[in-house]
Motif scaffolding. Sequence first.
Motif, short mmCIF file in Angstrom:
data_model
loop_
_atom_site.label_atom_id
_atom_site.label_comp_id
_atom_site.label_asym_id
_atom_site.label_seq_id
_atom_site.Cartn_x
_atom_site.Cartn_y
_atom_site.Cartn_z
N ASP A 40 14.08 -53.68 63.01
CA ASP A 40 13.78 -53.27 61.48
C ASP A 40 14.80 -52.37 60.74
O ASP A 40 14.97 -51.53 60.10
CB ASP A 40 12.67 -51.97 62.04
N GLY A 41 15.83 -53.31 60.71
CA GLY A 41 17.07 -53.07 59.70
C GLY A 41 18.28 -53.72 60.13
O GLY A 41 18.06 -54.73 60.96
N MET A 42 19.43 -53.33 59.73
CA MET A 42 20.46 -54.21 60.15
C MET A 42 21.47 -53.61 60.84
O MET A 42 21.92 -52.45 60.51
CB MET A 42 21.14 -54.85 58.76
N ILE A 43 21.88 -54.04 61.97
CA ILE A 43 22.93 -53.30 62.93
C ILE A 43 23.94 -54.39 63.31
O ILE A 43 23.58 -55.45 63.81
CB ILE A 43 22.54 -52.70 64.19
N ASN A 44 25.34 -54.11 62.84
CA ASN A 44 26.21 -55.21 63.03
C ASN A 44 27.22 -54.62 64.16
O ASN A 44 27.42 -53.49 64.04
CB ASN A 44 26.88 -55.50 61.81
N LEU A 45 27.56 -55.56 65.03
CA LEU A 45 28.63 -55.17 66.14
C LEU A 45 29.90 -56.05 65.63
O LEU A 45 30.06 -57.24 65.46
CB LEU A 45 28.06 -55.67 67.44
N ASP A 46 30.95 -55.20 65.49
CA ASP A 46 32.12 -55.90 65.18
C ASP A 46 33.08 -56.05 66.48
O ASP A 46 33.22 -54.83 67.32
CB ASP A 46 33.02 -54.95 64.26
N PHE A 47 33.94 -56.94 66.62
CA PHE A 47 34.56 -57.37 67.79
C PHE A 47 36.19 -57.63 67.02
O PHE A 47 36.36 -58.15 66.14
CB PHE A 47 34.17 -58.48 68.67
N GLY A 51 37.88 -59.88 71.50
CA GLY A 51 36.52 -59.90 72.09
C GLY A 51 36.05 -58.48 72.42
O GLY A 51 35.20 -58.25 72.85
N ARG A 52 36.92 -57.48 72.21
CA ARG A 52 36.51 -56.09 72.46
C ARG A 52 35.58 -55.52 71.43
O ARG A 52 36.07 -55.60 70.01
CB ARG A 52 37.79 -55.21 72.67
N LEU A 53 34.56 -54.82 71.64
CA LEU A 53 33.80 -54.13 70.56
C LEU A 53 34.72 -52.97 70.04
O LEU A 53 34.99 -52.30 70.72
CB LEU A 53 32.50 -53.70 71.39
N ILE A 54 34.85 -53.13 68.63
CA ILE A 54 35.76 -52.12 68.02
C ILE A 54 34.77 -51.12 66.95
O ILE A 54 35.27 -50.05 66.46
CB ILE A 54 36.58 -52.58 67.12
N GLY A 55 33.32 -51.43 66.82
CA GLY A 55 32.60 -50.62 66.12
C GLY A 55 31.21 -51.13 66.11
O GLY A 55 30.81 -52.52 66.03
#
Length: 84
Positions: A40-47, A51-55
């Motif tokens: 129900d919205g926008m959530i973005n995963l940054d790598f 390939g490590r999750l940074i935020g």
Amino acid sequence: MPDVRITYDKTADAAYVHFTDPRDEVHSARMYPCDPVDVDGMINLDFDERGRLIGIEVLAARSKLPEYVIESAERLDPEPPHSG
């Protein structure tokens, strides 16, 4: 446990949870958007490039995050002067 840096822009109603050392200059190499229908919205995963999750970027943050998280986040938008 390390502190996690959270920034918030009231104008955009967007929060960002940083998982990198603030002394490092890290750039997103790939962004994975979570399905807006499911959350129900926008959530973005940054790598990063390895390939490590940074935020995590959270749009419509006030409707997705607890108020104490928003209130304690580092503000990116200019706060209005306090009238006195």
